[in-house]
Design a protein around this motif. Structure first.
Motif, mmCIF file in Angstrom:
data_model
loop_
_atom_site.group_PDB
_atom_site.id
_atom_site.type_symbol
_atom_site.label_atom_id
_atom_site.label_comp_id
_atom_site.label_asym_id
_atom_site.label_seq_id
_atom_site.Cartn_x
_atom_site.Cartn_y
_atom_site.Cartn_z
ATOM 1 N N LEU A 59 -59.536 -0.262 2.018
ATOM 2 C CA LEU A 59 -60.172 -0.773 3.230
ATOM 3 C C LEU A 59 -59.112 -1.326 4.174
ATOM 4 C CD1 LEU A 59 -62.737 -1.454 4.811
ATOM 5 C CD2 LEU A 59 -62.907 -3.556 3.495
ATOM 6 N N ASN A 60 -58.175 -2.066 3.634
ATOM 7 C CA ASN A 60 -57.079 -2.588 4.442
ATOM 8 C C ASN A 60 -56.221 -1.455 5.008
ATOM 9 O OD1 ASN A 60 -55.587 -4.866 5.470
ATOM 10 N ND2 ASN A 60 -53.977 -4.256 4.039
ATOM 11 N N THR A 61 -56.063 -0.399 4.243
ATOM 12 C CA THR A 61 -55.256 0.745 4.673
ATOM 13 C C THR A 61 -55.928 1.490 5.824
ATOM 14 O OG1 THR A 61 -54.363 0.910 2.438
ATOM 15 C CG2 THR A 61 -54.058 2.819 3.838
ATOM 16 N N LEU A 62 -57.229 1.334 5.978
ATOM 17 C CA LEU A 62 -57.923 1.943 7.123
ATOM 18 C C LEU A 62 -57.433 1.361 8.449
ATOM 19 C CD1 LEU A 62 -61.633 2.137 5.893
ATOM 20 C CD2 LEU A 62 -60.038 4.035 6.210
ATOM 21 N N LYS A 63 -56.747 0.225 8.408
ATOM 22 C CA LYS A 63 -56.205 -0.419 9.608
ATOM 23 C C LYS A 63 -54.771 0.010 9.891
ATOM 24 C CE LYS A 63 -58.944 -4.429 8.370
ATOM 25 N NZ LYS A 63 -58.863 -5.760 7.783
ATOM 26 N N ASN A 64 -54.227 0.896 9.080
ATOM 27 C CA ASN A 64 -52.847 1.341 9.230
ATOM 28 C C ASN A 64 -52.639 1.993 10.586
ATOM 29 O OD1 ASN A 64 -50.481 3.376 8.705
ATOM 30 N ND2 ASN A 64 -50.392 1.852 7.070
ATOM 31 N N ASN A 65 -51.435 1.870 11.120
ATOM 32 C CA ASN A 65 -51.168 2.451 12.441
ATOM 33 C C ASN A 65 -50.942 3.961 12.400
ATOM 34 O OD1 ASN A 65 -48.693 2.431 11.221
ATOM 35 N ND2 ASN A 65 -47.611 1.382 12.872
ATOM 36 N N ASP A 66 -50.820 4.538 11.231
ATOM 37 C CA ASP A 66 -50.605 5.981 11.108
ATOM 38 C C ASP A 66 -51.936 6.682 10.845
ATOM 39 O OD1 ASP A 66 -50.052 8.480 9.264
ATOM 40 O OD2 ASP A 66 -48.225 8.113 10.436
ATOM 41 N N GLU A 67 -52.254 7.657 11.687
ATOM 42 C CA GLU A 67 -53.529 8.362 11.591
ATOM 43 C C GLU A 67 -53.709 9.076 10.253
ATOM 44 O OE1 GLU A 67 -55.810 12.074 13.786
ATOM 45 O OE2 GLU A 67 -54.239 11.002 14.872
ATOM 46 N N ASP A 68 -52.652 9.699 9.760
ATOM 47 C CA ASP A 68 -52.750 10.410 8.480
ATOM 48 C C ASP A 68 -53.013 9.446 7.326
ATOM 49 O OD1 ASP A 68 -52.404 12.953 9.569
ATOM 50 O OD2 ASP A 68 -50.220 12.805 9.436
ATOM 51 N N VAL A 69 -52.396 8.285 7.368
ATOM 52 C CA VAL A 69 -52.615 7.288 6.316
ATOM 53 C C VAL A 69 -54.059 6.802 6.363
ATOM 54 C CG1 VAL A 69 -51.939 5.003 5.471
ATOM 55 C CG2 VAL A 69 -50.191 6.610 6.260
ATOM 56 N N VAL A 101 -45.441 8.094 1.956
ATOM 57 C CA VAL A 101 -45.668 7.448 0.663
ATOM 58 C C VAL A 101 -47.038 6.782 0.655
ATOM 59 C CG1 VAL A 101 -44.801 5.723 -0.959
ATOM 60 C CG2 VAL A 101 -43.189 7.130 0.349
ATOM 61 N N ARG A 102 -47.382 6.102 1.754
ATOM 62 C CA ARG A 102 -48.699 5.456 1.841
ATOM 63 C C ARG A 102 -49.815 6.498 1.738
ATOM 64 N NH1 ARG A 102 -45.946 2.943 6.142
ATOM 65 N NH2 ARG A 102 -47.287 3.988 7.670
ATOM 66 N N PHE A 103 -49.643 7.626 2.423
ATOM 67 C CA PHE A 103 -50.642 8.692 2.356
ATOM 68 C C PHE A 103 -50.761 9.233 0.930
ATOM 69 C CE2 PHE A 103 -51.748 13.188 2.324
ATOM 70 C CZ PHE A 103 -52.988 13.141 2.940
ATOM 71 N N ALA A 104 -49.620 9.476 0.288
ATOM 72 C CA ALA A 104 -49.637 10.010 -1.080
ATOM 73 C C ALA A 104 -50.329 9.040 -2.029
ATOM 74 C CB ALA A 104 -48.217 10.305 -1.561
ATOM 75 N N ALA A 105 -50.092 7.748 -1.849
ATOM 76 C CA ALA A 105 -50.727 6.743 -2.709
ATOM 77 C C ALA A 105 -52.233 6.720 -2.493
ATOM 78 C CB ALA A 105 -50.125 5.366 -2.435
ATOM 79 N N ARG A 117 -56.616 8.462 7.505
ATOM 80 C CA ARG A 117 -57.439 9.587 7.033
ATOM 81 C C ARG A 117 -57.402 9.666 5.508
ATOM 82 N NH1 ARG A 117 -55.545 14.464 6.102
ATOM 83 N NH2 ARG A 117 -53.813 14.181 7.532
ATOM 84 N N GLY A 118 -56.201 9.497 4.935
ATOM 85 C CA GLY A 118 -56.069 9.520 3.480
ATOM 86 C C GLY A 118 -56.877 8.416 2.814
ATOM 87 N N ALA A 119 -56.854 7.228 3.417
ATOM 88 C CA ALA A 119 -57.616 6.106 2.869
ATOM 89 C C ALA A 119 -59.119 6.378 2.979
ATOM 90 C CB ALA A 119 -57.255 4.816 3.592
ATOM 91 N N ALA A 120 -59.560 6.936 4.103
ATOM 92 C CA ALA A 120 -60.984 7.244 4.273
ATOM 93 C C ALA A 120 -61.438 8.290 3.262
ATOM 94 C CB ALA A 120 -61.242 7.732 5.700
ATOM 95 N N GLN A 121 -60.624 9.320 3.078
ATOM 96 C CA GLN A 121 -60.970 10.355 2.096
ATOM 97 C C GLN A 121 -60.985 9.775 0.687
ATOM 98 O OE1 GLN A 121 -57.935 13.228 3.069
ATOM 99 N NE2 GLN A 121 -59.304 14.400 4.387
#
Length: 103
Positions: A67-77, A42-46, A79-83
């Motif tokens: 920016l805060n999501t870039l600190k997420n513990n899930d690599e895909d999340v 869900v975080r990635f989709a958002a 990556r999604g935030a960076a993209q």
């Protein structure tokens, strides 16, 4: 209805699909909340949906949330935030974002 679907406690896939649909409708306030969902899908989709909205979504609140999501513990999340930040264009290229992406 889609905002309420983001609160579905039984099926994360409903929350994931709702996040994607809300992105298509430019409902970024609800997507900011979805960035904090307990399921990484869900975080990635958002994050993905926010990025797909492009530069018009590059508000301080959206940039800060991604920016805060870039600190997420899930690599895909992360990556999604960076993209998503990249898709927001030059307005998102703030010093804190650049530092976070380089680290």
């Amino acid at each position: 209805a889609l905002v309420n679907a983001l609160k579905d406690k039984d099926f994360y896939s409903i929350r994931e699909d709702s996040a994607q649909a809300l992105g298509n409708l430019s409902q970024y306030a609800a997507l900011l909340k979805a960035l904090k969902d307990n399921k990484s899908y869900v975080r990635f989709a958002a994050a993905n949906a926010l990025g797909n909205l492009g530069p018009k979504t590059a508000t301080e609140a959206v940039i800060a949330a991604l920016l805060n999501t870039l600190k997420n513990n899930d690599e895909d999340v992360r990556r999604g935030a960076a993209q998503a930040l990249g898709n927001l264009g030059p307005k998102a290229a703030t010093e804190p974002v650049i530092v976070a992406l380089l680290s």
